[in-house]
Scaffold this motif. Structure first.
Motif, short mmCIF file in Angstrom:
data_model
loop_
_atom_site.label_atom_id
_atom_site.label_comp_id
_atom_site.label_asym_id
_atom_site.label_seq_id
_atom_site.Cartn_x
_atom_site.Cartn_y
_atom_site.Cartn_z
N UNK A 32 16.59 -7.06 -50.75
CA UNK A 32 15.29 -7.72 -50.81
C UNK A 32 14.20 -6.80 -50.26
N UNK A 33 13.03 -6.87 -50.90
CA UNK A 33 11.89 -6.10 -50.41
C UNK A 33 11.32 -6.80 -49.17
N UNK A 34 10.22 -6.24 -48.67
CA UNK A 34 9.58 -6.88 -47.52
C UNK A 34 8.85 -8.13 -47.99
N UNK A 35 9.01 -9.17 -47.21
CA UNK A 35 8.43 -10.47 -47.58
C UNK A 35 7.33 -10.79 -46.57
N UNK A 70 13.79 -10.04 -39.34
CA UNK A 70 14.64 -9.95 -40.54
C UNK A 70 15.05 -11.30 -41.12
N UNK A 71 14.44 -12.37 -40.68
CA UNK A 71 14.67 -13.66 -41.35
C UNK A 71 13.45 -14.55 -41.15
N UNK A 72 13.19 -15.38 -42.17
CA UNK A 72 12.08 -16.33 -42.04
C UNK A 72 12.60 -17.72 -41.72
N UNK A 73 13.94 -17.86 -41.66
CA UNK A 73 14.52 -19.20 -41.43
C UNK A 73 15.70 -19.10 -40.48
N UNK A 74 15.73 -20.00 -39.51
CA UNK A 74 16.90 -20.11 -38.64
C UNK A 74 16.81 -19.18 -37.44
N UNK A 75 17.17 -19.72 -36.28
CA UNK A 75 17.26 -18.88 -35.09
C UNK A 75 15.97 -18.84 -34.28
N UNK A 111 20.91 -19.08 -43.32
CA UNK A 111 20.34 -18.10 -42.39
C UNK A 111 20.68 -16.69 -42.86
N UNK A 112 19.64 -16.01 -43.40
CA UNK A 112 19.87 -14.76 -44.15
C UNK A 112 20.53 -13.67 -43.33
N UNK A 113 20.17 -13.54 -42.04
CA UNK A 113 20.66 -12.38 -41.29
C UNK A 113 21.87 -12.72 -40.42
N UNK A 114 22.56 -13.83 -40.72
CA UNK A 114 23.69 -14.25 -39.89
C UNK A 114 24.95 -14.42 -40.74
N UNK A 115 25.62 -13.30 -41.05
CA UNK A 115 26.75 -13.39 -41.97
C UNK A 115 27.97 -14.12 -41.40
N UNK A 116 28.02 -14.35 -40.07
CA UNK A 116 29.21 -14.98 -39.50
C UNK A 116 29.14 -16.51 -39.51
N UNK A 117 27.97 -17.06 -39.81
CA UNK A 117 27.78 -18.50 -39.69
C UNK A 117 28.79 -19.32 -40.48
N UNK A 118 29.06 -18.89 -41.74
CA UNK A 118 29.94 -19.69 -42.60
C UNK A 118 31.36 -19.72 -42.02
N UNK A 119 31.84 -18.59 -41.51
CA UNK A 119 33.20 -18.55 -40.95
C UNK A 119 33.32 -19.44 -39.71
N UNK A 120 32.31 -19.38 -38.87
CA UNK A 120 32.37 -20.19 -37.63
C UNK A 120 32.32 -21.67 -38.01
#
Ligand code: UDP
Length: 498
Positions: free
Chosen positions: A2-5, A50-55, A318-327
């Motif tokens: 993704x480009x800069x948003x 690095x994310x506009x949503x979550x955290x 949450x775009x920058x949190x790749x572990x969320x789904x596993x947890x």
């Protein structure tokens, strides 16, 4: 990739703080507004994450930028994208900065290549936007590699680290060693508490600024009891249908209605009279949702009628949190493994994030409805969820770690548990408050007052402004923000600064 948003941020009027600040502090805020507009005239204050949503960082940026814009400062928010390999490196850095292994992977030359490649693309695009008189505030490990290229534009560059560890270990030092080479050109590095400051950074560039919450946002604004019930019924948490609408006030002042359903894993929805112990956090191992579930099942459920509610963002959101789904999957699996009688008492909620204000209203309702809010984190830079619950006068049981230690005064404005891995202490703290409602209420009122005096936006804005003003006039780090200043900011900090 993704480009800069560019994230649009609506101006918010800082004068609304008249209703929560004592008159001298409000007068200091008005003074600050006038000064910041004059000093920052003609400059842009860029914030990059690095994310506009979550955290938590998102929670901080929206109001800080909104009130800055409402004060006449041209504050803007940019979000950098990345591929999964980049976010897996930056999540590893995040975990290491908290002193934990995370996925157990390396932080070596291949990871540096992945990191550098993504940031080189963003650096080129950002350098075209940023002007020499501008100020750039880069947030967290995802953006550290942008410091030098943006310094090269002539702008004042600040790096803010929102995470940290109370006592460093080998794992944390690996992350520092990875990131330190990127930070040499920073004009300032901000940490949320003095204990988080890394060895190897020049003392002359260090500042400590504690975060804040926005008490007027849909997340924290007053919500009448019938609205709370209606919202929780609408999303599927509560069985009871309230006569009122699931309405709330949006960030822009218009009335919104919660229309979404949460992804619920539960035998039956809660009844309004059920005592509820709630943790509302991202699905992250460092928030220890599995530990909360197991501690509740072993130590709380057998001795009380309470229910446990674990809520967090729908994991894919949450775009920058790749572990969320596993947890999240692991927590669901643990729920399925609970014995029959216990499974009825544990409720999991995955909250949609498509509409940020609606998600915030749901979190608001959950926190207000909870009998006790817990935050059993293993590491925490600053627990926004803790401050949010405290503002709502909830008794909070939280781990004695990281920034939480500055937020809660143990035995006065909440309960701190010394060993987050000890289910016995965790269970006893919860049972103690469930069994003593008047103590719980005392903690709740003290908690609200502590947030009012220490963790509101005007103090936070004042610290940022003071730092920026010093840097652009060549005066270095203001002594009041240097890490050797002991303890949390004084309640009259706003007055002192402006
Ligand atoms: N949050 C949210 N929706 C959720 C779960 C959490 O908006 O479903 C918010 C929460 O209310 C808080 C932020 O995300 O404002 C988390 O900040 P915190 O400092 O507690 O933790 P972080 O995510 O930064 O580690």
């Amino acid at each position: 990739m993704d480009a800069i948003q560019r994230v649009p941020v609506a101006a918010m009027d800082p004068h609304r703080f008249r209703s929560v600040l004592p008159p001298p502090e409000f007068a200091a805020l008005v003074n600050l507004i006038e000064r910041s507009a004059a000093v920052l005239s003609g400059r842009v204050v860029w914030n990059v994450n690095s994310t506009a949503r979550g955290g938590g960082v998102v929670e901080l940026l929206r109001p800080l930028l909104g009130y800055s814009r409402g004060s006449g400062v041209d504050a803007r928010w940019l979000v950098i994208g990345g591929d999964p390999a980049f976010f897996s490196v930056t999540k590893r850095l995040h975990n290491h900065l908290h002193g934990t292994e995370g996925d157990g992977g390396q932080l070596g030359a291949p990871e540096r290549r992945t990191y550098d490649q993504v940031l080189a693309v963003h650096a080129g695009a950002l350098a075209k936007l940023v002007q020499p008189r501008d100020i750039v505030i880069l947030h967290d490990p995802q953006t550290a590699g942008l410091v030098s290229p943006l310094h090269g534009t002539g702008a004042t560059v600040i790096w803010r680290c929102h995470v940290g560890v109370d006592s460093s270990n080998r794992i944390a030092r690996e992350a520092w060693n990875f990131l330190l080479p990127y930070l040499g050109d920073a004009d300032a590095c901000i940490f949320s508490r003095a204990a988080f400051v890394w060895a190897g950074l020049p003392a002359s560039k260090l500042a400590v600024i504690q975060p804040s919450i926005d008490v007027f946002s849909p997340k924290n604004a007053e919500l009448a009891g019938d609205r709370v019930l209606a919202i929780l019924n609408r999303v599927g948490v509560l069985a009871h249908r309230s006569p009122g609408p699931p309405a709330f006030t949006r960030s822009d002042g218009t009335t919104g209605r919660v229309g979404c359903r949460a992804g619920m894993l539960q035998a039956e929805p809660l009844s309004p009279g059920d005592p509820v112990v709630a943790q509302i956090s991202r699905w992250d191992a460092l928030k220890d949702p599995l530990g909360v579930l197991r501690g509740f099942a072993a130590r709380v459920a057998p001795h009380s009628p309470a229910h446990l509610l674990l809520a967090g963002p729908a994991p894919a959101a949450v775009a920058d949190d790749p572990e969320g789904a596993d947890i999240f999957s692991a927590v669901c699996e643990a729920w399925h493994g609970l014995p029959n009688g216990l499974r009825d008492r544990v409720h999991l909620a995955a909250l949609p994030m498509d509409d940020v204000d609606e998600n915030a209203a749901v979190v608001n309702a959950l926190q207000r409805h909870a009998t006790i809010v817990v935050q059993k984190s293993i590491a925490e830079g600053f627990g926004l969820t803790v401050a949010e619950a405290m503002w709502k006068s909830r008794p909070v049981v939280a781990s004695r770690i990281g920034g939480i230690q500055d937020q809660i005064v143990d035995g006065e404005s909440g309960t701190l548990i010394s060993d987050p891995s000890d289910p016995v202490e965790f269970g006893a703290a919860i049972l103690g408050l469930l069994g003593d409602p008047s103590r719980a209420a005392r903690f709740g009122s003290a908690a609200h007052e502590r947030v009012r005096t220490h963790f509101l936006g005007p103090r936070h804005l004042a610290c940022y402004f003071e730092l920026i003003e010093h840097l652009i006039t060549g005066a270095g780090i203001p002594p009041t923000l240097a890490p050797d200043q002991p303890g949390p900011p004084e309640p009259d900090r706003l007055r002192a600064i402006s």
